[in-house]
Design an enzyme around this catalytic site. Structure first.
Site, PDB file in Angstrom:
ATOM      1  N   GLY A   1      10.705  -2.947   1.912  1.00 56.85           N
ATOM      2  CA  GLY A   1      11.590  -1.794   1.891  1.00 56.85           C
ATOM      3  C   GLY A   1      12.831  -1.972   1.043  1.00 56.85           C
TER       4      GLY A   1
ATOM      5  N   PRO B   1       0.848  -1.196   0.000  1.00 60.94           N
ATOM      6  CA  PRO B   1       0.000   0.000   0.000  1.00 60.94           C
ATOM      7  C   PRO B   1       0.878   1.238   0.000  1.00 60.94           C
ATOM      8  CG  PRO B   1       0.155  -0.881   2.222  1.00 60.94           C
ATOM      9  CD  PRO B   1       0.953  -1.801   1.338  1.00 60.94           C
ATOM     10  N   MET B   2       0.672   2.133  -0.968  1.00 58.62           N
ATOM     11  CA  MET B   2       1.469   3.362  -1.047  1.00 58.62           C
ATOM     12  C   MET B   2       0.527   4.518  -1.324  1.00 58.62           C
ATOM     13  SD  MET B   2       4.771   1.935  -3.191  1.00 58.62           S
ATOM     14  CE  MET B   2       3.789   0.789  -4.191  1.00 58.62           C
ATOM     15  N   GLU B   3       0.384   5.384  -0.336  1.00 60.90           N
ATOM     16  CA  GLU B   3      -0.585   6.476  -0.450  1.00 60.90           C
ATOM     17  C   GLU B   3      -0.276   7.346  -1.664  1.00 60.90           C
ATOM     18  OE1 GLU B   3      -2.440  10.202   2.123  1.00 60.90           O
ATOM     19  OE2 GLU B   3      -0.444   9.423   2.595  1.00 60.90           O
TER      20      GLU B   3
ATOM     21  N   GLY C   1       7.158  -2.629  -3.110  1.00 62.65           N
ATOM     22  CA  GLY C   1       6.570  -1.305  -3.167  1.00 62.65           C
ATOM     23  C   GLY C   1       6.982  -0.541  -4.408  1.00 62.65           C
ATOM     24  N   ARG C   2       7.794   0.506  -4.221  1.00 61.24           N
ATOM     25  CA  ARG C   2       8.163   1.369  -5.346  1.00 61.24           C
ATOM     26  C   ARG C   2       8.887   0.606  -6.453  1.00 61.24           C
ATOM     27  NH1 ARG C   2      11.711   5.506  -2.545  1.00 61.24           N
ATOM     28  NH2 ARG C   2      12.102   3.672  -1.253  1.00 61.24           N
TER      29      ARG C   2
ATOM     30  N   CYS D   1       2.979   4.669   8.401  1.00 62.18           N
ATOM     31  CA  CYS D   1       2.962   5.892   7.596  1.00 62.18           C
ATOM     32  C   CYS D   1       3.823   6.982   8.239  1.00 62.18           C
ATOM     33  CB  CYS D   1       1.535   6.401   7.432  1.00 62.18           C
ATOM     34  SG  CYS D   1       1.441   7.953   6.478  1.00 62.18           S
TER      35      CYS D   1
END
Length: 333
Positions: A216, A19-21, A239-240, A115
């Site tokens: 991460g 989940p990445m806002e 994630g990214r 977060c």
């Protein structure tokens, strides 16, 4: 509490989309999970952007806004389950919202203690609660007791807020809370997203009797191998790196950990990715201005993974017309 050796969701190493806002919104989830499915290695599940819980039980339309997949058995079009992530500091209110999310069809509830955003932390949400392990315990246990026993409750944390001095207390809170598994972003709030990630510090949580997922700074297979080795867990949340290289899940999943080799047999070429980028630009959004802005954010990240993205970025970075951007994309095949 789940036993890490008996939880059927973890019978094999899991690969999750983080989940990445402001990044992995429903449209981006749809595209990335579709690519993974098309490449033959779908994500085991993804977690929604956090839904902020403050003063009341949120109305259904808020849950549907963040997780429209709830209209479709809580799965993306490619069949990837979406777990609902909640963020807040009031245990009873978090529990009530979790119950309602389950009534709407949530297959699992994840609780955000990671977060790092200042606006969130200043309102006592996200990673600031890592300095209050007793509150973490209250929230997780309240949610766990409130939702049906067959619906998992998990937590996502960082290693600490300003430093790692509370790690033992955090581990104790998780241990006592009844959480079904734990995801750890291997940095403190203060460290933000600045390299490196301290995967070796995840080791301290492996004594928990629940699965632990590492997260991460996983951008390629070499980092994935190192993360698995240093963290002591085979479960990864991407994630990214997954946004920058949408085929990362396939590359990572072909790691032969035992032989310390990368067995990559398929990658996503730029020409194949163009179709997905056009589909993104044709997706649902408030308006085309928002959609173009979101696409440029993605293209900027793709420049780290594809040389072709850099030349396209130079061509369209000032372009505001969606049709012109699609035409430039088609011409870049």
């Amino acid at each position: 509490m789940s036993n890490k050796h008996s939880n059927p969701l973890f019978s094999n190493p899991v690969r999750l989309l983080a989940p990445m806002e402001g990044l992995t919104d429903p449209l981006m989830r749809q595209i990335l999970t579709q690519i993974a499915a098309d490449l033959g290695r779908p994500y085991d599940w993804s977690v929604s952007e956090f839904i902020r819980v403050t003063q009341t039980v949120l109305p259904a339309h808020v849950f549907y806004k963040y997780v429209p997949e709830l209209h479709h058995d809580a799965k993306t079009a490619s069949g990837t389950p979406i777990h609902i992530q909640l963020l807040g500091s009031e245990a009873q209110l978090m529990a009530e919202n979790a119950v309602f999310a389950c009534e709407l069809g949530a297959p699992a509830i994840d609780i955000n203690f990671g977060c790092p955003a200042k606006t969130v932390n200043s309102h006592r949400g996200g990673s600031v609660l890592l300095d209050e392990p007793e509150v973490m315990y209250q929230i997780i246990s309240a949610v766990r007791q409130a939702v049906p026993s067959d619906i998992p409750v998990s937590a996502k944390i960082r290693l600490g807020y300003t430093d790692t001095s509370r790690m033992d207390d955090i581990r104790g809170a998780i241990d006592a809370s009844g959480a079904d598994w734990l995801t750890i972003h291997a940095r403190t709030k203060t460290q933000g997203y600045k390299p490196p990630a301290y995967w070796e510090k995840i080791q301290g949580f492996n004594s928990l009797d629940i699965p632990v997922i590492a997260n991460g700074e996983i951008w390629n297979t070499e980092q994935a191998k190192l993360c698995i080795r240093q963290s002591g867990t085979s479960h990864l949340m991407l994630g990214r790196g997954a946004v920058t290289r949408p085929d990362l899940i396939v590359q990572v999943d072909k790691i032969d950990v035992a032989n310390d080799e990368s067995l990559i047999t398929s990658t996503l070429l730029w020409s194949d990715l163009i179709t997905h980028q056009i589909r993104f630009l044709q997706g649902e959004a408030k308006n085309d201005v928002v959609l173009v802005g979101r696409y440029k954010q993605w293209l900027g990240m793709l420049t780290k993974g594809y040389m072709e993205a850099q030349s396209l970025w130079n061509e369209i970075k000032r372009q505001k017309d969606k049709a012109a951007i699609i035409a430039a994309l088609q011409a870049s095949r």
